[in-house]
Design a protein around this motif. Structure first.
Motif, PDB file in Angstrom:
ATOM      1  N   GLN A   1       9.387  -3.864  -4.808  1.00  0.00           N
ATOM      2  CA  GLN A   1       9.180  -2.586  -4.126  1.00  0.00           C
ATOM      3  C   GLN A   1       8.006  -1.825  -4.723  1.00  0.00           C
ATOM      4  N   SER A   2       7.886  -1.873  -6.045  1.00  0.00           N
ATOM      5  CA  SER A   2       6.784  -1.191  -6.713  1.00  0.00           C
ATOM      6  C   SER A   2       5.447  -1.782  -6.305  1.00  0.00           C
ATOM      7  N   LYS A   3       5.378  -3.108  -6.203  1.00  0.00           N
ATOM      8  CA  LYS A   3       4.126  -3.754  -5.808  1.00  0.00           C
ATOM      9  C   LYS A   3       3.797  -3.463  -4.348  1.00  0.00           C
ATOM     10  N   VAL A   4       4.830  -3.424  -3.511  1.00  0.00           N
ATOM     11  CA  VAL A   4       4.614  -3.090  -2.098  1.00  0.00           C
ATOM     12  C   VAL A   4       4.051  -1.678  -1.983  1.00  0.00           C
ATOM     13  N   LEU A   5       4.652  -0.742  -2.715  1.00  0.00           N
ATOM     14  CA  LEU A   5       4.190   0.644  -2.684  1.00  0.00           C
ATOM     15  C   LEU A   5       2.749   0.769  -3.183  1.00  0.00           C
ATOM     16  N   LYS A   6       2.436   0.051  -4.265  1.00  0.00           N
ATOM     17  CA  LYS A   6       1.086   0.098  -4.826  1.00  0.00           C
ATOM     18  C   LYS A   6       0.058  -0.471  -3.856  1.00  0.00           C
ATOM     19  N   THR A   7       0.460  -1.464  -3.068  1.00  0.00           N
ATOM     20  CA  THR A   7      -0.446  -2.121  -2.120  1.00  0.00           C
ATOM     21  C   THR A   7      -0.599  -1.335  -0.827  1.00  0.00           C
ATOM     22  N   LEU A   8       0.376  -0.481  -0.513  1.00  0.00           N
ATOM     23  CA  LEU A   8       0.425   0.181   0.790  1.00  0.00           C
ATOM     24  C   LEU A   8      -0.842   0.960   1.159  1.00  0.00           C
ATOM     25  N   PRO A   9      -1.424   1.787   0.291  1.00  0.00           N
ATOM     26  CA  PRO A   9      -2.628   2.533   0.705  1.00  0.00           C
ATOM     27  C   PRO A   9      -3.756   1.638   1.197  1.00  0.00           C
ATOM     28  N   SER A  10      -3.978   0.526   0.502  1.00  0.00           N
ATOM     29  CA  SER A  10      -5.016  -0.414   0.922  1.00  0.00           C
ATOM     30  C   SER A  10      -4.667  -1.049   2.263  1.00  0.00           C
ATOM     31  N   VAL A  11      -3.382  -1.362   2.456  1.00  0.00           N
ATOM     32  CA  VAL A  11      -2.928  -1.957   3.718  1.00  0.00           C
ATOM     33  C   VAL A  11      -3.169  -1.010   4.886  1.00  0.00           C
ATOM     34  N   LEU A  12      -2.771   0.247   4.720  1.00  0.00           N
ATOM     35  CA  LEU A  12      -2.939   1.230   5.790  1.00  0.00           C
ATOM     36  C   LEU A  12      -4.419   1.406   6.139  1.00  0.00           C
ATOM     37  N   GLU A  13      -5.263   1.396   5.111  1.00  0.00           N
ATOM     38  CA  GLU A  13      -6.698   1.550   5.352  1.00  0.00           C
ATOM     39  C   GLU A  13      -7.252   0.366   6.134  1.00  0.00           C
ATOM     40  N   LYS A  14      -6.885  -0.841   5.731  1.00  0.00           N
ATOM     41  CA  LYS A  14      -7.407  -2.035   6.397  1.00  0.00           C
ATOM     42  C   LYS A  14      -6.866  -2.193   7.809  1.00  0.00           C
ATOM     43  N   LEU A  15      -5.649  -1.710   8.039  1.00  0.00           N
ATOM     44  CA  LEU A  15      -5.065  -1.789   9.377  1.00  0.00           C
ATOM     45  C   LEU A  15      -5.435  -0.583  10.234  1.00  0.00           C
ATOM     46  N   ASN A  16      -6.151   0.371   9.635  1.00  0.00           N
ATOM     47  CA  ASN A  16      -6.505   1.612  10.340  1.00  0.00           C
ATOM     48  C   ASN A  16      -5.249   2.293  10.874  1.00  0.00           C
ATOM     49  N   HIS A  17      -4.225   2.309  10.047  1.00  0.00           N
ATOM     50  CA  HIS A  17      -2.930   2.885  10.408  1.00  0.00           C
ATOM     51  C   HIS A  17      -2.820   4.269   9.771  1.00  0.00           C
ATOM     52  N   PRO A  18      -2.320   5.262  10.495  1.00  0.00           N
ATOM     53  CA  PRO A  18      -2.194   6.615   9.935  1.00  0.00           C
ATOM     54  C   PRO A  18      -1.381   6.638   8.646  1.00  0.00           C
ATOM     55  N   ASN A  19      -1.798   7.440   7.693  1.00  0.00           N
ATOM     56  CA  ASN A  19      -1.022   7.615   6.471  1.00  0.00           C
ATOM     57  C   ASN A  19       0.308   8.301   6.795  1.00  0.00           C
ATOM     58  N   PHE A  20       1.304   8.058   5.978  1.00  0.00           N
ATOM     59  CA  PHE A  20       2.604   8.702   6.173  1.00  0.00           C
ATOM     60  C   PHE A  20       3.293   8.862   4.819  1.00  0.00           C
TER      61      PHE A  20
END
Length: 286
Positions: free
Chosen positions: A153-172
């Motif tokens: 879960q910690s690694k998923v959370l740490k990776t999330l900002p980069s994922v959202l940016e690359k997917l052009n998905h709104p931050n939440f």
């Protein structure tokens, strides 16, 4: 009851809700009643505070739980546009080498050691007599591997900002990260569905699936197919495009939870449990 106590119980209830609703051994009517009671608690806390709460599953500080809508056609869409047709193009990101070698070995040990603790997978809003026509797999809840769950879960959370940016998905704002361990052996599959198309699943914003298995690989199939999704009001349907994701060992895939997707049938000639297609999968809730 003290306010901080209510907040703590509400957060724990979110995790409990996931476990209860995925437990096919509990009658559907009882699960529905329990879910409604948990939602009532969440709404009462929301009405009395706007202070942050902390997820018991992932130790993330987040905003108070929002009121869960019946359906959210689009995370950024106003109510006036909810009945308009919309096409969601295929949008996903697969990342290789997500865990280190030692973590993979631990994951495999956890999966194989807990063979007898896996239970049949269930689905939301499906008649229990028809579930096996819709989905076949086994699931192990995070209570059997709490330390490994927190690490992933910690690694998923740490990776999330980069994922959202690359997917052009709104931050939440992240409320919690749900995790479960799933095993697909010979003949297992999951037909076309969305992870966020019911009242109980509406706050799921991003789905993740981490693949791992013994080498050499002893199964074939089990690809994830993500579809271009057409939204019409509360209805979702496949559109023209799709993408097939191969379950590469030690890779993780992220995609918006609303997208229609399926898992193609797995072929495992040995039928040995340790030769299964294993995943840590779940949802990042807003």
């Amino acid at each position: 009851m003290p306010l901080d106590k209510l907040q703590h119980l509400t957060t724990k209830s979110i995790d409990l809700l996931e476990t209860i609703l995925d437990n096919s051994n509990i009658p559907l009517t009882e699960r529905a009643e329990i879910a409604l009671r948990i939602l009532e608690i969440a709404k009462s806390v929301q009405a009395t505070t706007q202070n942050p709460i902390t997820s018991a599953n992932s130790n993330i500080v987040v905003s108070a739980t929002p009121k869960i809508p019946t359906f959210i056609p689009n995370y950024s869409q106003s109510n006036s546009n909810q009945n308009q047709s919309q096409i969601l193009p295929v949008n996903c990101l697969q990342i290789d080498n997500f865990l280190d070698f030692q973590e993979i070995e631990i994951a495999l040990t956890v999966a194989i050691k807990n063979k007898n603790n896996f239970t049949d997978s269930s689905v939301h809003n499906k008649n229990t007599n028809r579930v096996k026509k819709f989905r076949q797999s086994l699931v192990l809840h995070h209570k059997f591997y709490p330390e490994l769950a927190k690490s992933i879960q910690s690694k998923v959370l740490k990776t999330l900002p980069s994922v959202l940016e690359k997917l052009n998905h709104p931050n939440f704002s992240t409320s919690n990260i749900v995790i479960q361990l799933t095993a697909h052996n010979d003949g297992c599959f999951y037909t076309i569905h969305s992870d966020a198309n019911t009242e109980m699943t509406a706050t799921r914003e991003m789905t993740y699936v981490y693949y791992f298995y013994q080498e050499p690989k002893s199964f074939s199939g089990g690809e994830l197919v993500i579809y271009e999704t057409k939204v019409e009001g509360n209805n979702l349907s496949k559109h023209n495009d799709f993408k097939v994701i191969k379950p590469r060992n030690n890779s993780i895939i992220f995609f918006p939870s609303r997208y229609l997707h399926e898992i193609l049938p797995v072929s495992c000639p040995t039928k040995a449990f340790e030769h299964s297609r294993f995943t840590f999968n779940g949802w990042i809730r807003r």
